[in-house]
Design a protein around this motif. Structure first.
Motif, PDB file in Angstrom:
ATOM      1  N   PRO A   1      60.737  24.508  -2.661  1.00  0.00           N
ATOM      2  CA  PRO A   1      59.436  25.183  -2.644  1.00  0.00           C
ATOM      3  C   PRO A   1      59.619  26.690  -2.522  1.00  0.00           C
ATOM      4  O   PRO A   1      60.463  27.167  -1.765  1.00  0.00           O
TER       5      PRO A   1
ATOM      6  N   THR B   1      63.039  23.741  -9.696  1.00  0.00           N
ATOM      7  CA  THR B   1      63.858  22.530  -9.766  1.00  0.00           C
ATOM      8  C   THR B   1      65.162  22.833 -10.475  1.00  0.00           C
ATOM      9  O   THR B   1      65.168  23.295 -11.617  1.00  0.00           O
TER      10      THR B   1
ATOM     11  N   THR C   1      57.332  26.020  -7.115  1.00  0.00           N
ATOM     12  CA  THR C   1      58.574  25.283  -6.863  1.00  0.00           C
ATOM     13  C   THR C   1      59.588  25.618  -7.954  1.00  0.00           C
ATOM     14  O   THR C   1      59.215  25.997  -9.074  1.00  0.00           O
TER      15      THR C   1
ATOM     16  N   ILE D   1      64.820  20.175  -5.667  1.00  0.00           N
ATOM     17  CA  ILE D   1      63.523  20.840  -5.793  1.00  0.00           C
ATOM     18  C   ILE D   1      63.321  21.711  -4.557  1.00  0.00           C
ATOM     19  O   ILE D   1      63.403  21.232  -3.433  1.00  0.00           O
TER      20      ILE D   1
END
Length: 264
Positions: A133, A122, A120, A131
């Motif tokens: 993936p 952020t 991930t 955030i």
């Protein structure tokens, strides 16, 4: 220029199928490579793009529910699970097609190393946290690097530098310092355009000296190309590319001239 680049990357994401599938895609154009991931589960789009041979990358994240802003804010990117952090400036902008994206440009090449091991990413700035993936990022980054290398080889770079242990040319000083302000002002007079954001590709000899220079796009006037290239050809601006054994080889690189001319 960054806005237009992101528009080209994200323009095809407006008309999505009813059940889109999360996926990575590589978009290849002349003097441009872009890596894009659509994430239907979060309603986000993550992209990284660059001109092969430049010293920085551009990052854009599209996320619903984010308001556009006119100013840049200090921002950070955190890659999990490594928790490595890259900082920079971010701006939330609305593109001409009304897509709202968060932009970060001038990102270092280490961004690809951090992304390669991430699950991930952020992005945080004042009043903003997103955030995204990024599963499967390692293979995606490998594809982006291959895109960059393939275009550099096409421009004359020795393929040996892209083998494990090889290195590409490294600029001895910032590209922004290559051409003085007085020369830049003269270059502005070689174009009838009010805004110039033109890229040039370079062939870097095995001693780090610029051997060739060419504009990457047809929009660049021949006179502007001639005088810009005259300002860099014959100068030692790089430490040379090297193969896995440490031998200097021919490399390729790019740089950009950005000028905005207003009324007197």
């Amino acid at each position: 220029a960054a806005l237009l680049g992101v528009l080209a990357i994200l323009g095809g994401t407006q008309d999505t199928p009813a059940r889109p599938i999360a996926r990575w895609s590589l978009q290849v154009e002349a003097a441009h490579c872009a890596l894009v991931r659509l994430s239907p589960e979060t309603g986000s789009t993550f992209s990284i793009d660059a001109t092969p041979g430049s010293d920085s990358y551009r990052l854009a994240i599209k996320k619903e529910g984010v308001d556009a802003s006119e100013s840049f804010k200090p921002a950070s990117l955190t890659f999990a699970p490594s928790q490595k952090v890259t900082t920079g400036l971010a701006r939330v902008a609305k593109l001409p097609n009304r897509t709202v994206v968060t932009l970060m440009q001038g990102m270092p090449a280490s961004l690809l190393d951090d992304l390669s091991g991430a699950s991930t990413v952020t992005l945080e700035a004042k009043g903003l946290k997103t955030i995204v993936p990024v599963p499967g990022a390692a293979k995606a980054v490998e594809a982006l690097r291959k895109c960059n290398a393939d275009q550099l080889v096409e421009w004359g770079a020795d393929p040996a530098q892209f083998a494990l242990g090889g290195t590409t040319p490294i600029a001895l000083k910032s590209r922004d310092e290559w051409i003085s302000n007085s020369v830049l002002l003269n270059l502005a007079g070689e174009s009838g355009r009010s805004t110039i954001n033109d890229e040039f590709r370079l062939l870097v000899a095995s001693d780090g000296v610029i051997a060739e220079c060419h504009a990457t796009a047809a929009i660049t006037e021949k006179s502007l190309e001639k005088h810009t290239c005259a300002a860099v050809v014959g100068r030692r601006l790089f430490s040379p590319a090297k193969d896995a054994s440490g031998n200097a080889v021919v490399g390729a690189a790019t740089f950009t001239i950005s000028l905005i001319r207003g009324p007197s």
